[in-house]
Design an enzyme around this catalytic site. Structure first.
Site, PDB file in Angstrom:
ATOM      1  CB  VAL A  23      -0.939   0.007   1.234  1.00 22.02           C
ATOM      2  CG1 VAL A  23      -1.795   1.271   1.241  1.00 22.02           C
ATOM      3  CG2 VAL A  23      -1.822  -1.244   1.250  1.00 22.02           C
ATOM      4  CE  LYS A 111      -6.697  -5.636   9.021  1.00 14.53           C
ATOM      5  NZ  LYS A 111      -5.717  -5.070   8.093  1.00 14.53           N
ATOM      6  CD  GLU A 135     -13.411   5.502   4.361  1.00 11.11           C
ATOM      7  OE1 GLU A 135     -13.987   6.515   4.731  1.00 11.11           O
ATOM      8  OE2 GLU A 135     -13.939   4.363   4.411  1.00 11.11           O
ATOM      9  CB  VAL A 138     -13.150  -0.799   7.869  1.00 11.05           C
ATOM     10  CG1 VAL A 138     -14.275  -1.808   7.691  1.00 11.05           C
ATOM     11  CG2 VAL A 138     -12.744  -0.691   9.326  1.00 11.05           C
ATOM     12  N   GLY A 193      -2.432 -17.490  -4.115  1.00 13.00           N
ATOM     13  CA  GLY A 193      -2.007 -16.215  -3.540  1.00 13.00           C
ATOM     14  C   GLY A 193      -3.140 -15.426  -2.892  1.00 13.00           C
ATOM     15  CD  GLU A 196      -1.187 -12.250   4.050  1.00 13.57           C
ATOM     16  OE1 GLU A 196       0.028 -12.491   3.981  1.00 13.57           O
ATOM     17  OE2 GLU A 196      -1.699 -11.171   3.713  1.00 13.57           O
ATOM     18  CG  ASP A 207      -8.678  -8.623   8.568  1.00 12.66           C
ATOM     19  OD1 ASP A 207      -7.798  -7.754   8.580  1.00 12.66           O
ATOM     20  OD2 ASP A 207      -9.639  -8.614   7.765  1.00 12.66           O
ATOM     21  CE  LYS A 211     -10.289  -5.450   7.523  1.00 14.89           C
ATOM     22  NZ  LYS A 211     -10.168  -6.407   6.416  1.00 14.89           N
ATOM     23  N   GLY A 313      -5.539  -4.742  -1.261  1.00 16.21           N
ATOM     24  CA  GLY A 313      -4.705  -4.512  -2.437  1.00 16.21           C
ATOM     25  C   GLY A 313      -4.060  -3.138  -2.381  1.00 16.21           C
TER      26      GLY A 313
HETATM   27  N1  HSE Z   1      -6.440  -9.707   4.940  1.00 14.37           N
HETATM   28  C1  HSE Z   1      -7.563  -8.873   4.631  1.00 14.37           C
HETATM   29  C2  HSE Z   1      -8.534  -9.617   3.737  1.00 14.37           C
HETATM   30  C3  HSE Z   1      -7.211  -7.582   3.932  1.00 14.37           C
HETATM   31  O1  HSE Z   1      -8.335 -10.790   3.417  1.00 14.37           O
HETATM   32  O2  HSE Z   1      -9.531  -9.016   3.374  1.00 14.37           O
HETATM   33  C4  HSE Z   1      -6.629  -6.567   4.848  1.00 14.37           C
HETATM   34  O3  HSE Z   1      -7.527  -6.155   5.830  1.00 14.37           O
END
Ligand code: HSE
Length: 439
Positions: A23, A111, A135, A138, A193, A196, A207, A211, A313
């Protein structure tokens, strides 16, 4: 020094970028390539003044004079805005607090940090008159937090429910279309891909829970942390769950659900949870496939709203970061700060066991007289009302599908546990919460 005064005097807005991965490198590129347009929109030049990375020698593509491995020093230097894209709690928390206390504004996509420390960061921003915008934390590119904080500030939000993790949505979408099990689909997602190397944060719902905490805090003007969020991931979702959903015209999604719950005595609380659910195939969230994100918002006056787009992304997330950066720069040019989130309602968080939910339960039971009545009695014994029953005969067993009305989650869980112990129940094939239909 007062950065706000300096920019109001017409000086450049100087930006420190902490972290330059997927990013960050897009943010650096867009800041450079679109410098003139960004300056026109912000009302002053927005200049990249420094980039902190762990190993400057690993970044030959970046302007070498901007690179440093001293993030703390860069934060303390003559910059107006910190864009933080490193992630994690420490040492980032300390750096951002230092920056905010000195009146420097912060734009972050972090986050994990926000879902635990927004209160502290906000207080630091408030006392110094700085902005704290996030912003990108999330749903990546999707403009979502600003609409919740600003566009809907005059409305009363009742529910925010969404797909906020692309990895798990990719896996569940693939399981739905192939009928394959969780483990082999995760392997495929890793090979392509989409997952992770260590997928824990995604597949176990951490994650999405971070959020959900951010969304619930903004939507309900309260402080909700990641620890307040009930969390279940997708590793327990089976091929029979997906098949059971399909047979009923539903699909399985991992949703972050933030809901205003009003008790019989009128007191309000917030339910924040992340878990797999069955939703009708006709629901707007059901058609969200692959790694996309989408968030469905219900508000008293606005009614139903849907936000959809790329949730991760480099370029999509950089879009959200730059939007915040321009907003922060504009505020500084005007000599002030922008709208902030509020926690004035201070609603308590409702424990999951007391949260009203609906269950779908699929059972293989002995096909003989009285079995349906015995099973129904267990629901009644726990105060759970049945909304629909479907039975299909097999050889010596019958497949029984039961969908409940809303009941406290603890009562539904206890019902399922009791049913699993019944002699007439051969197998509990699938248990999952249901969303998206009247309960
Ligand atoms: N790892 C998160 C996802 C993206 O798979 O949406 C980053 O928050």
């Amino acid at each position: 020094m007062s950065s706000a005064l300096s920019t109001a005097d017409g000086k450049t807005v100087r930006v420190a970028l902490l972290g330059c991965g997927t990013v960050g490198s897009e943010v650096a590129r867009l800041l450079t390539e679109q410098a003139d347009e960004l300056a026109a929109r912000a009302g002053a030049p927005v200049e990249l003044a420094g980039i902190a990375v762990r190993r400057p020698d690993k970044h030959p593509e970046l302007p070498q004079h901007l690179l440093t491995n001293d993030a703390a020093g860069l934060v303390e230097s003559d910059v107006d805005v910190i864009v933080e894209l490193i992630g994690g709690i420490e040492p980032v928390r300390g750096w951002l607090l230092t920056a905010l206390r000195k009146g420097k504004s912060v734009v972050t996509a972090n986050k994990a940090l926000l879902s635990e420390h927004t209160a502290e960061l906000s207080e630091a921003a408030d006392s110094a008159g700085a902005d704290l915008y996030f912003e990108a934390a999330v749903a990546g590119a999707i403009p979502l937090l600003r609409p919740l904080r600003e566009s809907l500030a005059g409305d009363r939000i009742t529910k925010v429910m969404g797909i906020v993790n692309g990895t798990t949505n990719f896996i569940l979408s693939a399981m739905d279309s192939t009928g394959a099990g969780y483990a082999e689909t995760l392997d495929e997602a890793s090979r392509l891909g989409y997952a992770e190397a260590d997928p824990t944060a995604d597949v176990d719902g951490y994650d999405a829970a971070s959020k959900a905490a951010i969304l619930a805090s903004l939507a309900f003007h309260s402080r909700v942390t990641a620890l307040d969020v009930h969390r279940e991931g997708i590793s327990g979702v089976t091929a029979p769950d997906i098949a059971a959903a399909k047979a009923l015209g539903r699909t399985v999604k991992l949703l972050a659900i933030c809901e205003r719950v009003t008790a019989d005595d009128g007191t309000e609380s917030v339910s924040a949870r992340v878990h797999p659910v069955m939703i009708p195939r006709g629901h707007p969230l059901a058609g969200v496939g692959g790694a996309f994100n989408a968030v469905f918002v219900e508000a008293d006056a606005a009614g139903e709203l849907m936000f959809y787009g790329q949730g991760a992304g480099g370029a999509p997330t950089a879009s959200a970061v730059l939007g915040d950066l321009v907003a922060v720069a504009r505020n500084r040019v005007l000599g002030g700060r922008g709208p902030r989130e509020s926690a004035h309602a201070a609603l308590p968080v409702r424990p999951m066991g007391q949260t009203p939910t609906r269950y779908h339960v699929s059972l293989d039971v002995a096909d003989k007289p009285g079995v349906l009545a015995q099973v129904a009695q267990v629901f009644a014994d726990h105060g759970v009302s049945i909304a629909a029953v479907r039975q299909r005969d097999r050889l010596a067993t019958a497949s029984l599908v039961i969908v409940t009305h809303l009941a406290p989650d603890a009562a539904l869980e206890a019902t399922v546990a009791a049913i699993g112990k019944m002699d007439v129940v051969r197998e509990v094939v699938s248990v999952m919460r249901v969303e998206g239909e009247d309960g």
